[in-house]
Design an enzyme around this catalytic site. Structure first.
Site: not given
Ligand code: AMP
Length: 398
Positions: A10, A91, A179, A235, A384
């Site tokens: 990842n 990922r 996500h 963001r 994850e």
């Protein structure tokens, strides 16, 4: 299928996280995890710890480049101290319109995903770099891509389609959602009792929220890029396009080329906005909470905006789902920031969301709603890596 060591990679802008599982169809056991962090600095971190949390490697190497950082990982995995991976899962944030399924990685597939770097410009370059390096440094080991967009593939066209001229839609401009591996892991952890009308708020440094019907994604806040949706650490989230045009024109007055101006705008919208932009202080919720305790009004405004946007999205998703059975908080803020959860839920009683303050006064997995709350509210950390391992095992068996 026999049990095999599966490596999960990842990669982020300044770090590469990895974990190794021993996995087959029915069981997945984590053997160890680690990270190289601080890529681009003289004093990085390289650590590996076993499943019990015991540090096996703890170094502070210079990490001038991604190549140096990934070679450290590959060398450690080739050292004989750990089982050699039989398969690798990567990922990937976004593969563009043509790569929407998790699948075996070939160099052609990497080239194809790289064509859509503009859709996740902060994530794709490092991810494709690591994929190429993994193919080179682990010859003969199958590598698989696991996409964050995969979970969102069930969203209807009315959600994914953007209100723009067709020529841009034809270039793949649409809502993808991100996500997704985190959302998939929440649904996985809720099985076999996945509620019909579920909202999951993934609140980390990047933040998004999804409406999930019968385990399938119905809508999500992020759009073409991870910059859309709710505001997050650095963001903007969704914003009047006129604001971006205004800033672009200002930047263009002192910039030589249109592409340099666009790059600068991207930095403003993705790295300097959100909680950091509003507070003028930090993108980190812990620091903002401290600043609020010290009476910092801008930090208060930043967190209030964060809370307000999330509450609005929850309201619109309850309408879309036709009610709500469960709200789940996840991600660093969702799992740990008791005040953020309380502030978001404070105005949502009319939607059937009622927290129990004492139950909410906790970190990590818990049910935090009151007994008489029509909707259950839970905190569930994402898993994850486990989801990536499951996809790799499934794809190996195909
Ligand atoms: P993530 O991107 O999921 O690692 O989440 C990072 C965010 O979680 C940052 O804004 C952190 O400040 C926040 N966070 C992590 N731990 C805590 C905590 N104990 N209390 C409040 N916020 C936290």
């Amino acid at each position: 299928m026999p049990s095999l060591p599966v490596l999960v990679l990842n990669s982020g802008s300044s770090s590469i996280k990895f974990s190794l599982y021993q996995a087959c169809d029915s069981t997945q056991t984590k053997l160890f995890e680690g990270a190289v962090d601080g890529i681009g600095t003289d004093l990085g971190k390289f650590w590996i710890k076993d499943a019990a949390g015991k540090k096996l490697v703890d170094q502070t190497p210079a990490l001038p480049t991604r190549a140096v950082a990934f070679k450290l990982v590959a060398d450690a995995l080739h050292s004989g101290s750990y089982p050699a991976p039989a398969a690798i899962g990567h990922r990937m944030v976004c593969g563009g319109p043509t790569v929407q399924k998790n699948q075996l990685i070939t160099s052609e597939l990497i080239d194809e995903m790289e064509r859509y770097t503009a859709f996740a410009p902060l994530h794709t370059p490092i991810a494709v770099y690591i994929m190429r390096e993994a193919l080179r440094l682990f010859p003969g080991v199958p590598n698989f891509v696991c996409l964050d967009t995969y979970f969102h593939r069930t969203m209807p066209e009315v959600v994914t389609h953007m209100p723009i001229p067709e020529e841009y839609s034809a270039m793949g401009v649409r809502r993808y959602g991100y996500h997704g591996i985190s959302y998939e892991s929440i649904v996985y952890q809720l099985q076999p009792n996945v509620p019909g009308r579920l909202i999951v708020a993934h609140l980390g440094n990047g933040a998004s929220i999804s409406a999930i019907r019968n385990g399938q994604c119905l809508d999500t806040s992020m759009g073409l890029t991870p910059t859309g949706g709710i505001i997050s650490g650095t963001r903007t989230g969704d914003i009047d396009p006129g604001v971006l045009l205004f800033i672009l024109r200002k930047i263009a007055q002192t910039t030589e080329s249109a592409s340099a101006a666009a790059d600068q705008l991207e930095i403003v919208a993705s790295k300097k906005a959100g909680l950091l932009g509003v507070s003028g202080r930090s993108n980190d919720m812990r620091e903002l909470r401290e600043a609020i305790r010290d009476g910092d009004a801008k930090a208060r405004l930043a967190v209030d905006k964060f809370v307000w946007t999330i509450a609005k999205w929850i309201g619109s998703f309850v309408a879309e789902l036709g009610g709500l059975d469960m709200l789940v908080f996840t991600g660093g803020i969702g799992e740990n920031d008791i005040a953020t959860r309380a502030e978001i839920c404070a105005g949502l009683g009319a939607l059937g969301i009622m927290l129990d303050p004492e139950r909410n006064n906790t970190r990590g997995k818990a049910t935090i709603s009151a007994d008489n709350s029509p909707a259950r509210v839970r905190v569930i950390p994402p898993a994850e890596d486990l989801i990536i391992v499951n996809h790799v095992v499934r794809l190996l068996g195909e």
